[in-house]
Scaffold this active site. Structure first.
Site, PDB file in Angstrom:
ATOM      1  N   HIS A 207       0.868  -1.188   0.000  1.00 13.06           N
ATOM      2  CA  HIS A 207       0.000   0.000   0.000  1.00 13.06           C
ATOM      3  C   HIS A 207       0.903   1.236   0.000  1.00 13.06           C
ATOM      4  CE1 HIS A 207      -3.743   2.125   1.405  1.00 13.06           C
ATOM      5  NE2 HIS A 207      -2.860   2.964   1.898  1.00 13.06           N
ATOM      6  N   CYS A 240      -4.306  10.730   5.058  1.00  3.17           N
ATOM      7  CA  CYS A 240      -4.648  10.187   6.371  1.00  3.17           C
ATOM      8  C   CYS A 240      -4.809  11.357   7.322  1.00  3.17           C
ATOM      9  CB  CYS A 240      -3.548   9.244   6.854  1.00  3.17           C
ATOM     10  SG  CYS A 240      -3.777   8.705   8.550  1.00  3.17           S
TER      11      CYS A 240
HETATM   12 ZN    ZN Z   1      -3.320   4.742   2.881  1.00  2.22          ZN
END
Ligand code: ZN
Length: 313
Positions: A207, A240
């Site tokens: 990721h 995030c």
């Molecule tokens: Zn991420």
């Protein structure tokens, strides 16, 4: 050692959107999911079951699940941080796979989910166990595997140790996440090889965020080191809320273009992704970071046109 095919996991409905300041309508999220499926996605992270006060963009998790297309051939993933989230995800009856997240450092684990790093591993293992008891599967992700916004360098040994511990709980795979986009291809190749060895025969998923422009290079390095699955987000949105400076995921269309041209098969249709990118940019009313969405795929030269009628620039 490059493989012939790779699984792509679409994360745009969750990771791609979670940091968007304006609430994206549930209908837009569902249309995005439908378009991803039409473009060939067969594993999709559709939402997260977290506190809506912490992540307001995911407050419609139940509604998203209620509207998911009925598809036996698509795995719908719901991200969860604790048992309450896991129970909510299971209760929808629409989630096939729980996504558990643990964090490689204590400071980030505390900011992200109010736990120590060890505590986050224990929680992920409990989530995996609950998923299995409930007839679901689970994936596990180690966030900040390549660097931490608060503690800096993350020791490879720490990530390997966490992966070995998580593997005991029986997830379908273990993912290494470059949550803040600091990794480099040499580091990726090294860590993927080590984790792969310790969790074998479980596959490794990667990721990446493209915060510093190393995303595609890292994808290529990961595949060369034996990764099985790559997360990506249509349009390259993402971020995030708990990681300062985090930018978008690697874009699905950019990864799909690179892999298709490099002879690594995905299940994805690049033309459909490019069309979805344009639809998505309109729906979000903004320019998306993905590059192939803007440039288009490899130039098509009409075979039947004489040479001098072809466009040149
Ligand atoms: Zn991420």
């Amino acid at each position: 050692m490059y493989t012939n095919s790779i699984e792509m996991l679409e994360v745009s409905p969750r990771d791609g959107l979670q940091n968007e300041p304006e609430q994206v309508p549930t209908a837009t999220k569902l249309a995005l999911i439908e378009r991803a499926i039409a473009a060939g996605s067969r594993r999709i992270e559709v939402t997260s079951f977290v506190n809506p006060k912490a992540v307001p963009q995911m407050a419609d998790a139940d509604d998203v699940c209620a509207g998911l297309p009925d598809r036996d051939d698509v795995t719908y993933i719901g991200l969860v941080m604790n048992m309450r989230g896991a129970e909510r995800a299971i209760a929808t009856g629409r989630i096939n796979q729980l996504g558990a997240v643990c964090v490689a450092t204590d400071t980030f684990a505390h900011k992200n989910q109010r736990q120590t790093s060890d505590g986050s591993v224990d929680m992920a293992k409990q989530i995996i166990a609950l998923a299995k008891q409930s007839g679901l599967t689970a994936q596990a992700t180690i966030a900040a595997s390549f660097g931490c916004p608060f503690e800096g360098e993350v020791a490879e040994d720490r990530v390997v140790e966490m992966a070995a511990s998580l593997a005991q709980a029986g997830p379908v795979e273990i993912a290494l996440a470059d949550t803040i986009g600091v990794g480099n291809p040499a580091q990726v190749a090294s860590l993927v090889a080590k984790v792969r060895k310790i969790i074998d025969p479980l596959p490794v998923r990667l990721h990446f965020h493209n915060t510093r422009g190393t995303g595609l290079a890292n994808v290529w390095a990961a595949i060369g080191a034996g990764a099985s699955t790559i997360d990506a987000s249509i349009g390259g949105l993402g971020g995030c809320p708990f990681a300062p400076g985090a930018a978008g995921n690697v874009a699905t269309e950019d990864v799909a273009y690179m892999l298709e041209r490099a002879g690594v098969e995905t299940s994805l249709d690049l033309d459909a992704l490019i069309q979805t990118n344009r639809w998505f940019a309109d729906a979000m009313n903004k320019d998306l970071p993905a590059m192939v969405g803007k440039a288009g795929g490899f130039p098509r030269v009409a075979e039947d046109k004489p040479q001098d009628e072809r466009e040149v620039a």
